[in-house]
Design a protein around this motif. Sequence first.
Motif, PDB file in Angstrom:
ATOM      1  N   ASP A 210     -26.008 -44.504   3.839  1.00  0.00           N
ATOM      2  CA  ASP A 210     -25.654 -45.869   3.082  1.00  0.00           C
ATOM      3  C   ASP A 210     -25.386 -45.655   1.573  1.00  0.00           C
ATOM      4  O   ASP A 210     -24.638 -46.072   1.141  1.00  0.00           O
ATOM      5  N   GLU A 211     -26.512 -44.816   1.135  1.00  0.00           N
ATOM      6  CA  GLU A 211     -26.420 -44.675  -0.213  1.00  0.00           C
ATOM      7  C   GLU A 211     -25.278 -43.940  -0.674  1.00  0.00           C
ATOM      8  O   GLU A 211     -24.645 -44.373  -1.800  1.00  0.00           O
TER       9      GLU A 211
ATOM     10  N   GLN B 256     -22.387 -46.232  -0.309  1.00  0.00           N
ATOM     11  CA  GLN B 256     -22.127 -47.303  -1.411  1.00  0.00           C
ATOM     12  C   GLN B 256     -21.618 -46.651  -2.637  1.00  0.00           C
ATOM     13  O   GLN B 256     -20.764 -47.507  -3.425  1.00  0.00           O
TER      14      GLN B 256
ATOM     15  N   GLY C 166     -17.979 -46.509  -2.547  1.00  0.00           N
ATOM     16  CA  GLY C 166     -17.145 -47.621  -2.628  1.00  0.00           C
ATOM     17  C   GLY C 166     -16.839 -48.101  -4.061  1.00  0.00           C
ATOM     18  O   GLY C 166     -15.872 -49.154  -4.180  1.00  0.00           O
ATOM     19  N   HIS C 167     -17.707 -47.488  -5.043  1.00  0.00           N
ATOM     20  CA  HIS C 167     -17.178 -48.010  -6.520  1.00  0.00           C
ATOM     21  C   HIS C 167     -16.306 -46.856  -7.177  1.00  0.00           C
ATOM     22  O   HIS C 167     -16.131 -46.932  -8.417  1.00  0.00           O
TER      23      HIS C 167
ATOM     24  N   GLU D 185     -14.871 -42.312   4.536  1.00  0.00           N
ATOM     25  CA  GLU D 185     -14.874 -43.716   3.969  1.00  0.00           C
ATOM     26  C   GLU D 185     -13.604 -43.884   3.361  1.00  0.00           C
ATOM     27  O   GLU D 185     -13.242 -44.937   3.240  1.00  0.00           O
TER      28      GLU D 185
ATOM     29  N   GLN E  21     -11.390 -47.298   4.246  1.00  0.00           N
ATOM     30  CA  GLN E  21     -11.001 -48.362   3.173  1.00  0.00           C
ATOM     31  C   GLN E  21      -9.379 -48.459   3.210  1.00  0.00           C
ATOM     32  O   GLN E  21      -8.803 -49.534   3.042  1.00  0.00           O
TER      33      GLN E  21
END
Length: 283
Positions: free
Chosen positions: A9-10, A13, A16-17, A47, A51
Amino acid sequence: MKLTKAQYDEIAQFLGHVQPTRQSLRKLKEKFPSQSQSTLLSIFSQEYQKQIKRTHAKHHTAEAIETYYQRYLNGVMKNAAAPVLLELANEVDFAPSLMARIVLERFLQEKEQAIPSKTLINSMLRDPSQIPDGVLANQVYQCTVNDCCYGPLVDCIKHAIGHEHEVLLREMLLEKNLSFIAEDQLRAKGYDKTPDFILEVPVAVEGHIIHWIESKASFGDESSHQAYLQDQFWSYWNRFGPGLVIYWYGFIEELDCHRERGILLKDCFPTDIVTLRHSMAQH
C-alpha cells in the motif's frame, strides 16, 4: 519478493502522486531501496495500468478525440519535428501509445471516410512506416518508444519475459527429474484452460500436494490475483487438483490464504520438493 499488504500500500500510494515516467521509476527505487527492482517495476506497471483503466472512458468521448486530433494538427503545423503527441499524452495523463492509437484512428477515418479495422491500426502501431503520412508516422513512433507500460514494444517485452520464465521453470523441473506435461502438449490434446505444467506424478511442497505449476512473470497484487483465481487458478484446481503458482516478482503475503483449499503461492521455485520416490525411500 513477498510484501505485506501495508508495504504494498505504501508503494502504491507513492505511485499515485507521480507521473508514470522513467524518472518516477528512479524516484521509486530511491524511496524503497530494500525492495527488488523487478518487483518495483512490476508494481509500477500494474498501478499505472489501473490508473489508465479508470480514466480510459473520458479520453474516448467524441469531444475528447476531436480535441486531441485538432491539437495534434495545430501542433505539427507549428513544428512537425516536435514530439506533439507525446507531450499531449503527458499533459492529459494518458498513455502515449494509446494517445497515438486515438489520433491514428481519427486520421484514417478522415482519410478513408470509413472506420479503420483494429487489425490495420495494430499493424500500423507495430510498424509506423505503414502509416501513409510521414509526420504522423514519426509522432506515433515517438509515442511507442517512450511508453514504458503500453504499446507493441511493451507487449513484446512482456511476452518475452513470460516465455523466459516458463523456460526457466521447465529447466528447473528437468533438473529435479520431475516428469511433466507442458501447456502446448495439453492444448494439442484439446484442453482449453491449462496451467503451464502438469506434473505426471504429484509432489509435496511445504506439506501440500501439488499437481500443477503456473508461472507468472509479474507481481501478485490483489486485483490481478483475484482475476487469475477466477479466470484460471480455480479452473485448474477443478480439473487437475491442487497446484502451485509462482509469482516470480513477488506477491502480497496475505493473498496466500488458499493453501488448505489447494492453491499455494511462492515467489521462487520451491527448494523442499518431496517426491513419491523420496518418501518411499525414507520408509
